[in-house]
Design a protein around this motif. Structure first.
Motif, PDB file in Angstrom:
ATOM      1  N   GLY A   1      23.920  14.112  26.843  1.00  0.00           N
ATOM      2  CA  GLY A   1      23.297  13.202  26.773  1.00  0.00           C
ATOM      3  C   GLY A   1      22.800  11.710  27.298  1.00  0.00           C
TER       4      GLY A   1
ATOM      5  N   ARG B   1      18.831  12.336  22.811  1.00  0.00           N
ATOM      6  CA  ARG B   1      19.164  11.423  21.531  1.00  0.00           C
ATOM      7  C   ARG B   1      18.177  12.208  20.501  1.00  0.00           C
TER       8      ARG B   1
ATOM      9  N   GLY C   1      18.715  16.169  28.943  1.00  0.00           N
ATOM     10  CA  GLY C   1      19.753  15.686  27.832  1.00  0.00           C
ATOM     11  C   GLY C   1      19.307  14.542  27.357  1.00  0.00           C
TER      12      GLY C   1
END
Ligand code: ADP
Ligand code: MG
Length: 317
Positions: free
Chosen positions: A78, A198, A194
């Motif tokens: 992330g 989160r 990515g």
């Protein structure tokens, strides 16, 4: 051209200019500023000629892929890429090769605002190592552990294309107009996906060794398993034009080099996936579900469930 001329000519400029590089190429080490409230995410990968790419592969693709493999690892955490180091061992200072290599490397670096802040050059068998650094708000990193029974399993893009492309390249078909060749030579690290994951995904991994092999890492240590839906695999029109359905599925499950993300999402966060898909710039497909019993299973198109072996590529095996 000696080592220092080579660094000046091909590597000292070309990446992104970033205000957080206090001191870049030229001193004994780089000095970098991590913004307040962020954590540093660090990864390294090396590419060995003949193992990670065919020795005859265009150097522009080698330069691009060596950075792409590292940025893909940052994507799976992330993180947003920031800085890279490049350690390269070369059999000869071939100017044409270096020019193409650095063009590929810096093309991807510019796309993701990555500054090349240092490295090393040595003489020997071709081997390229990149270390990439990314940034993430403290505590927000995505991990391989965390999937729970009932979580849905997803994959980005079209797994299998890169392996099918590699087969074409190995048989002498290197035309980049073929989408599968393009996806092997210039894979897109899923940075935006990515970042969008989160706070949404319960676990994430990037697919470098093969979908089954990498998915099985998401199951390790969790006393959990997974059931994949064979009919749900997002096979591209490009792979289906060159392969039978069975072969295309085999590439999608066991082929490597895709650099897609495989991730899990809890049921109560599934509604956030539309936003993830919209922000990632790539297709996101549900391909299965996490089970409460360990083991990897596959439901075929007729609804029959069987155990599967997740063997992917392993060095030394
Ligand atoms: P040292 O001997 O102190 O390790 P080098 O002579 O190897 O330094 O490198 C000189 C400078 O050039 C250093 O700042 C180093 O990080 C940088 N550098 C060396 N090789 C590369 C490369 N391939 N790409 C980018 N920077 C490099
Ligand atoms: Mg050095």
């Amino acid at each position: 051209m000696d080592e220092f001329a080579l660094i000046r000519r091909y590597f000292a400029s070309g990446g992104a200019a970033r205000g957080d590089v206090v001191l870049g190429i030229g001193d004994d080490a780089a000095v970098l500023r991590v913004p307040e409230g962020h954590e540093l995410v660090v990864t390294t990968d090396n590419l060995v000629a003949g193992v990670h790419f065919p020795v005859t592969l265009d150097a522009e693709s080698i330069g691009y892929r060596t950075l792409a493999a590292n940025l893909s690892d940052l994507a799976a955490m992330g993180a947003e890429p920031a800085w890279a180091l490049l350690a390269i061992t070369l059999p000869e200072a071939d100017e044409n090769w270096l020019e193409r290599f650095s063009r590929g490397f810096f093309r991807l670096a510019m796309q993701h605002h990555v500054a090349l802040v240092g490295g090393n050059v040595a003489h020997g068998p071709l081997n390229i190592a990149v270390t990439a650094h990314g940034l993430i708000p403290a505590g927000a990193a995505l991990k391989r552990t965390g999937a729970q029974p009932g979580d849905a399993i997803f994959v980005t893009g079209h797994p299998g294309d890169a392996a099918a492309g590699l087969k074409l390249i190995q048989s002498g078909h290197t035309d980049l107009r073929h989408a599968c060749v393009q996806r092997f030579c210039f894979p897109e690290p899923r940075i935006a996906a990515g970042v969008a994951l989160r706070g949404v995904a319960s676990s994430v991994i990037d697919v470098s060794d093969g979908l089954l092999a990498d998915l099985s890492h998401l199951l390790e240590g969790g006393n959990i398993g997974a059931t994949l839906e064979l009919a749900a695999l997002p096979l591209s029109a490009d792979i289906l034009r060159m392969e039978t359905l069975g072969a295309a599925r085999e590439y999608a499950l066991s082929g490597g080099d895709d650099y897609e993300l495989c991730f899990t999402v809890p049921q109560n966060r599934l509604s956030q996936l539309d936003a993830v898909a919209a922000n990632s710039g790539c297709r996101v497909t549900r391909i299965g579900t996490i089970d409460a019993e360990s083991g990897l299973h596959m439901r075929d198109a007729n609804g029959v469930v069987r155990g599967v072996n997740p063997a992917g590529y392993r060095h030394f095996s």
